[in-house]
Design an enzyme around this catalytic site. Structure first.
Site, mmCIF file in Angstrom:
data_model
loop_
_atom_site.group_PDB
_atom_site.id
_atom_site.type_symbol
_atom_site.label_atom_id
_atom_site.label_comp_id
_atom_site.label_asym_id
_atom_site.label_seq_id
_atom_site.Cartn_x
_atom_site.Cartn_y
_atom_site.Cartn_z
ATOM 1 C CG HIS A 32 11.037 10.315 2.504
ATOM 2 N ND1 HIS A 32 11.217 8.962 2.748
ATOM 3 C CD2 HIS A 32 11.483 10.514 1.250
ATOM 4 C CE1 HIS A 32 11.744 8.390 1.669
ATOM 5 N NE2 HIS A 32 11.916 9.322 0.739
ATOM 6 C CG HIS A 34 16.708 10.984 -0.219
ATOM 7 N ND1 HIS A 34 16.518 9.779 0.406
ATOM 8 C CD2 HIS A 34 15.623 11.153 -1.018
ATOM 9 C CE1 HIS A 34 15.378 9.231 0.001
ATOM 10 N NE2 HIS A 34 14.808 10.048 -0.861
ATOM 11 C CE1 TYR A 50 19.592 8.225 -7.315
ATOM 12 C CE2 TYR A 50 18.477 6.103 -7.428
ATOM 13 C CZ TYR A 50 18.861 7.226 -6.707
ATOM 14 O OH TYR A 50 18.522 7.349 -5.387
ATOM 15 C CB THR A 78 19.074 2.736 -4.112
ATOM 16 O OG1 THR A 78 18.558 3.687 -5.050
ATOM 17 C CG2 THR A 78 17.942 2.017 -3.418
ATOM 18 N NE ARG A 131 11.222 3.436 -10.397
ATOM 19 C CZ ARG A 131 11.564 4.368 -9.520
ATOM 20 N NH1 ARG A 131 12.809 4.799 -9.481
ATOM 21 N NH2 ARG A 131 10.688 4.860 -8.670
ATOM 22 C CE1 TYR A 158 8.805 4.312 -3.000
ATOM 23 C CE2 TYR A 158 11.106 4.311 -3.650
ATOM 24 C CZ TYR A 158 9.809 4.744 -3.833
ATOM 25 O OH TYR A 158 9.523 5.624 -4.863
ATOM 26 C CG HIS A 182 7.033 7.770 -1.371
ATOM 27 N ND1 HIS A 182 7.411 8.676 -0.395
ATOM 28 C CD2 HIS A 182 8.170 7.526 -2.094
ATOM 29 C CE1 HIS A 182 8.703 8.952 -0.540
ATOM 30 N NE2 HIS A 182 9.185 8.269 -1.536
ATOM 31 C CG ASP A 250 11.274 12.003 -2.200
ATOM 32 O OD1 ASP A 250 12.222 11.442 -1.608
ATOM 33 O OD2 ASP A 250 10.928 11.671 -3.347
ATOM 34 C CG ASN A 255 15.503 7.964 -9.829
ATOM 35 O OD1 ASN A 255 16.443 8.082 -10.605
ATOM 36 N ND2 ASN A 255 15.591 7.254 -8.709
#
Ligand code: 0GY
Length: 298
Positions: A32, A34, A50, A78, A131, A158, A182, A250, A255
């Site tokens: 996991h 990005h 964001y 996202t 969010r 998620y 997670h 991750d 964030n």
């Protein structure tokens, strides 16, 4: 190309992680992580919630090598919406050492899905964290799930633990393997053997469910160095479902507001949640290989 300015409170990833004391088993997969941008080549999505700092595939692969991993699973975040170009570019640049999880809309064509498959995509991600996304279009998600399941892909979901009861029936009706990010974001101030995490365990009892025992830094209220409050949750899930758990850094940790983790320390944390060499090999090698490179599993 548009220039992007990261959010004012954005925490950048750790530039000099420590060398882990734990030597991960040969063939380990960071399942996991990005890539973000770079924004001047791969613009962030207009609908994003964001704007991150850039985090390129070269930087990801340097981290992979430094930590001792051999492969990555790159998950669409996202901030790139359903524009998977940064992801697909990273998969090409990995020379077969990465596979991907994309985000698609209902309008995606069969040809586009086929091209993504050839590029190394093996799943789609549905994000239910309020969010991070706008309206949830369940009919559309179901249709996408049915289409990608025909390609042998899985669905990554998620969500936050407090929303699981609402989504439980939808999740358990998905027609494919389902991989939960997670550990379903448990509230770790609660009991790892209590009702809330119990519902997650009940979902994991279904044979098509997998989960990532990831993100102590995101879930912990106690924080570093040991993320002690997350350990009972991860240990429970790894020991109950040793053949259906995955682990990942991750990176670049979008964030985060409390602190930015040292990725080397995160690798050392694995020893606290997967306490035998057998559990570690299943978590880091055998399970991700079964899901993402099944053709290489004898
Ligand atoms: C993660 C966590 C987060 C972000 C995303 O797609 C995303 O934007 O997944 C988060 O903010 O909790 O796994 O990267």
């Amino acid at each position: 190309m548009a220039a992007f300015t990261k959010d004012a409170n954005w925490m950048d990833w750790c530039p000099r992680p420590s060398k882990p004391g734990f030597h991960v088993p040969p063939g380990s997969v960071d399942a996991h992580c990005h890539v973000f941008g770079p924004g001047d080549r791969f613009p962030f999505a207009p609908e994003r919630k964001y704007t991150p700092c850039d985090a390129s595939s070269d930087q990801l692969f340097a981290l992979r090598d430094f930590l001792g991993f051999q492969r990555n699973i790159i998950v669409q975040a996202t901030c790139h919406g359903a524009d998977n170009r940064a992801l697909l570019d990273a998969l090409v640049r990995s020379n077969g050492k990465a596979r991907g999880v994309a985000t698609v809309r209902r309008s995606v064509s069969d040809e586009e899905l086929q091209a993504m498959h050839l590029g190394g995509v093996r799943g789609v991600r549905f994000n239910f964290v309020k969010r991070l996304v706008d309206a949830l279009l369940f009919d559309s998600l179901r249709e996408i799930a049915e289409r990608v399941s025909r390609l042998g892909w899985h669905i990554v979901i998620y969500f936050e633990a407090r929303d699981l009861a609402e989504y439980f029936d939808f999740f358990t009706s998905l027609p494919a393997a389902v991989v939960v990010d997670h550990m379903g974001r448990p509230d770790v101030s609660k009991d790892a053997f209590g009702a809330e995490f119990g519902l997650f365990v009940k979902m994991m009892e279904r044979e098509n469910f997998w989960c990532k025992a990831t993100c102590p830094e995101r879930l912990s209220m106690q924080g570093q160095p040991g993320y002690d409050d997350v350990v009972p949750f991860a240990r429970r899930i790894i020991e109950m479902f040793p053949d259906r758990v995955l682990w990942g850094t991750d990176w670049p940790h979008p964030n985060m507001t409390s602190h930015m983790p040292d990725d080397g320390a995160l690798v050392d944390y694995i020893l606290r949640i997967a306490t035998t060499p057998q559990l570690q090999k299943a978590l880091l090698v055998d399970n991700p290989m079964k899901l993402y490179w099944p053709e290489e599993v004898l």
